[in-house]
Design an enzyme around this catalytic site. Structure first.
Site, PDB file in Angstrom:
ATOM      1  CG  ASP A   1       0.708 -11.206  -7.090  1.00  0.00           C
ATOM      2  OD1 ASP A   1      -0.500 -11.083  -6.153  1.00  0.00           O
ATOM      3  OD2 ASP A   1       0.795 -11.650  -8.254  1.00  0.00           O
TER       4      ASP A   1
ATOM      5  CG  ASN B   1      -3.967  -0.221   1.824  1.00  0.00           C
ATOM      6  OD1 ASN B   1      -5.005   0.195   1.990  1.00  0.00           O
ATOM      7  ND2 ASN B   1      -3.142   0.007   0.950  1.00  0.00           N
TER       8      ASN B   1
ATOM      9  CE1 TYR C   1     -12.486  -2.157  -4.303  1.00  0.00           C
ATOM     10  CE2 TYR C   1     -14.512  -0.752  -3.886  1.00  0.00           C
ATOM     11  CZ  TYR C   1     -13.171  -1.136  -3.467  1.00  0.00           C
ATOM     12  OH  TYR C   1     -12.316  -0.242  -2.756  1.00  0.00           O
TER      13      TYR C   1
END
Length: 238
Positions: free
Chosen positions: A46, A73, A138
């Site tokens: 994580d 990524n 985002y």
């Protein structure tokens, strides 16, 4: 191509989508690519957990003796305006998309500095430079990733660690498919996504993986501080 022969790479978010395509391409070109993901990676990790990140990097170095390439990524999305998402959601998005890259880079750098072919590639997004509806958190996180990429490239150039980013458009990934499944009319939502792509289709994960590998390759030794768009022309064409 065998330009990655002998090199060891870590790819976060490597169990699916762009990450999985990047792992496969790196391996096909001679690298030993290790995928890190919360579930389904070569190593469960994580990226919001400092201890898990440090442990994963040390596992890779202990097993393979080196680390040459880091692909940051791992990422999550958020739908909403600046008012729709509460601050806990903003923190969640930044903790993965931005701070995840910070954690991995900090853990990897002592090893990358020992490599003759050190490279970091971050995954940005076209939303860093193009305003899209209901993507406030985002977009902000990915804008920060692109700014961080250039700052890291400047800081690390003396250490011969190249830092670049890829800026994908809307890609045909499991994450996008999940977004579409939540729409009132998934078919109409898909057509809307396709309609804003000048090339007339979504970007393939494999196409983004090729851009990542270009930036990470030792053959690109003069490329640093670059953000490479793989977006079907969304950002620059009308």
């Amino acid at each position: 191509m065998t330009d990655f022969t002998g090199l060891v790479a870590i790819v976060t978010g490597g169990a699916s989508g762009i990450g999985a395509a990047t792992v496969a391409l790196l391996n096909s070109r001679g690298a030993t690519a290790v995928s890190l993901d919360r579930v389904g990676g070569d190593i469960d990790c994580d990226v919001t957990d400092d201890a898990a990140v440090a442990s994963a990097v040390e596992q890779v170095v202990a097993q393979y003796g080196r680390l040459d390439i880091l692909i940051n990524n791992a990422g999550i999305g958020a739908v909403g305006t600046i008012e729709d998402n509460d601050l806990d959601e903003w923190r969640r998005v930044f903790d993965v998309n931005l701070y995840g890259a910070v954690r991995l880079s900090r853990a990897a750098l002592p090893h990358l500095r020992l490599s003759p072919s050190a490279a970091i590639v971050n995954t940005g997004s076209i939303v860093a430079g193009t305003g899209l509806v209901k993507r406030a958190a985002y977009s902000a996180s990915k804008g920060a990733v692109e700014s961080l990429t250039r700052a890291m490239a400047a800081d690390l150039i003396a250490d011969r660690v190249r830092v670049n980013a890829v800026s994908p458009g809307t890609a045909d990934t499991p994450w996008v498919q999940r977004l579409l499944a939540q729409a009132d009319d998934p078919d109409a939502a898909l057509q809307a996504l396709v309609a804003r792509q000048p090339i007339g289709r979504l970007v393939a994960p494999e196409e983004i993986a090729h851009a990542v590998c270009y930036l990470a390759s030792p053959l690109s030794g003069s490329t640093t501080g670059t953000v490479l768009a793989v977006d079907g022309g969304v950002h620059s064409l009308r």
